[in-house]
Design a protein around this motif. Structure first.
Motif, short mmCIF file in Angstrom:
data_model
loop_
_atom_site.label_atom_id
_atom_site.label_comp_id
_atom_site.label_asym_id
_atom_site.label_seq_id
_atom_site.Cartn_x
_atom_site.Cartn_y
_atom_site.Cartn_z
N LYS B 210 46.90 67.85 4.92
CA LYS B 210 47.60 68.63 5.95
C LYS B 210 48.26 67.73 7.00
O LYS B 210 49.33 68.04 7.52
N GLN B 214 51.56 68.16 9.29
CA GLN B 214 51.22 68.83 10.54
C GLN B 214 50.37 67.91 11.42
O GLN B 214 49.39 67.33 10.95
N ASP B 215 50.74 67.78 12.69
CA ASP B 215 49.97 66.96 13.62
C ASP B 215 48.52 67.47 13.70
O ASP B 215 48.30 68.69 13.75
N PRO B 216 47.53 66.55 13.69
CA PRO B 216 46.13 67.00 13.71
C PRO B 216 45.81 67.92 14.89
O PRO B 216 44.94 68.78 14.79
N LYS B 217 46.52 67.74 15.99
CA LYS B 217 46.27 68.61 17.14
C LYS B 217 46.61 70.07 16.79
O LYS B 217 45.88 71.00 17.16
N ALA B 219 46.82 71.18 13.69
CA ALA B 219 46.11 71.56 12.47
C ALA B 219 44.65 71.93 12.75
O ALA B 219 43.94 72.38 11.85
N GLN B 220 44.20 71.74 13.99
CA GLN B 220 42.78 71.99 14.29
C GLN B 220 42.44 73.47 14.10
O GLN B 220 43.09 74.33 14.68
N THR B 221 41.45 73.75 13.28
CA THR B 221 40.96 75.12 13.08
C THR B 221 39.44 75.14 13.29
O THR B 221 38.83 74.12 13.57
#
Lengths: 263, 263
Positions: B210, B214-217, B219-221
């Motif tokens: 991912k 998509q930036d990890p910020k 992408a955070q779920t």
């Protein structure tokens, strides 16, 4: 009950990412999506038009002749929605990792769980083919039906009871939500030195792929497992202006340092 | 100096995983590996026989006509080894993420860094083609030489100075060593309920993939970013018999909970 194969008629409760992905997948496998219900009329309408089917936002209009009602809604509204009289004694199935099958017990004795262990992104269609589907049901016949649907859309189907599913959901938080936070932490540090996260992509992808052929315990590398005090100390120095990341670094490094002693 | 193209003659210091992978890659690109040096004679001999070249475990026998001496040894012995008289005023290059280029300053003014940002596994040959190579040198000519070698074996070459490289190495600990520890934590939990880690493979791989789009910020779920107190509380309950994982869960969840407020 005549609930064999693709003659099954389904009502989808919810119209979010999972409802979109799942109902399209079911439709492609020959199942009949009778209707989309969402408390937000526009969402119901948008998904229904993709499937060329009926929709409603009113409980009183929910079709009463479906074989299965699939709940693809937020965890905290499953119970509330299912208590509506229209669901009384129907076959109710939820798709939540963290919700017990007993959530439906006030409405019906015929309940199931159909939990896809994957993240779904808005606007992106995800094939179910390789997604692990975790199945549970309150009786043999319903279990057989859910397994048959699951096996039709995925090659990765598991019987997982509610107790196991709780741990699975918790483990997924560590493996996925928390590893994503580690990527975010890395990016936070790189931004300070004008280095793009892209440079870490190959290492991040290789670290994830490694678990396919090596147990994470054996795959553990880095200064903490080597007990490389010089590097650990240098890293803590670099983190002096990021007290929270420093605390995270210390804490995880201490845990990693204990791994070998557990053998 | 006549140090152009593949006429370059190289002595490899070290005979471990990286020395194996790098020297084979250099040989395949047409460079001449004059000799393998290792303080463990058998390791030097094994690698040298693969490359059909000379080897030694004695400093006095190290060939003095190489254009570059590549140090592929543990971080904490680079300085000690490089202080041997045979390396005086030679072009010395190390491959360490956490070591400053100044480590060679007592021996030579002509130094470089050639840091491959990837994990290397014993016995497994890894192509350098997609591995980020981080290059640094004390002068323009040496920088040009190292860049030309790097570009010959990889499509992913970066100029990274020692200060940046320290942060890069630290960021890699978070993104890779720590995410692997999260996989290990997940496995620890699943083992308790007889669930194999395999069921999480697709989610782990998707979470890593991912970040490519998509930036990890963003992408955070998960429950922490949703501030889903019910799930967070249930997870902490499940962790009551694992006090360390419980502390880790609380700590990382608190940090994730703060992400949105930083916007």
């Amino acid at each position: 009950m005549e609930m064999q194969g693709s003659a099954l008629k389904i009502v989808m409760i919810g119209a979010g990412n999972l409802a979109n992905n799942l109902s399209l997948s079911l439709l492609n496998s020959g199942y009949t999506i009778l209707q989309i219900f969402s408390r937000t009329e526009n969402s119901a309408k948008t998904l229904a038009s993709k499937l060329n089917t009926d929709f409603t936002n009113l409980y009183s209009k929910i079709r009463n002749n479906a074989d299965i009602y699939f709940f693809c809604v937020k965890d905290d509204v499953i119970e509330e929605i299912s208590k509506n009289a229209c669901f009384k004694d129907k076959f109710l199935v939820h798709t939540s990792g963290s919700t017990d099958i007993s959530v439906f017990s006030d409405s019906t004795s015929n309940a199931g769980v159909f939990y896809p262990l994957q993240t779904f992104s808005a606007g992106k269609l995800t094939s179910f083919e390789n997604i692990p589907l975790c199945i549970e049901a309150t009786n043999d016949e319903s279990r057989t039906i859910l397994l048959s649907i699951a096996n039709k859309i995925s090659k990765n189907v598991h019987l997982i009871d509610s107790e196991q599913r709780k741990y699975l959901h918790l483990a997924a938080v560590f493996a996925c939500n928390f590893s994503n936070y580690m990527y975010f932490s890395a990016e936070t540090l790189l931004i300070q030195k004008n280095i793009p996260l892209e440079i870490l992509y190959p290492l991040i992808i290789e670290t994830a792929n490694k678990i396919l052929y090596q147990d994470p315990k054996l795959a553990q590398t880095g200064p903490a497992i080597r007990k490389d005090i010089k590097v650990l100390t240098a890293h803590l120095d670099l983190l002096s202006s990021n007290p929270e990341l420093k605390k995270l670094y210390s804490f995880v490094s201490d845990l990693i340092g204990k791994m070998k002693n557990d053998d």
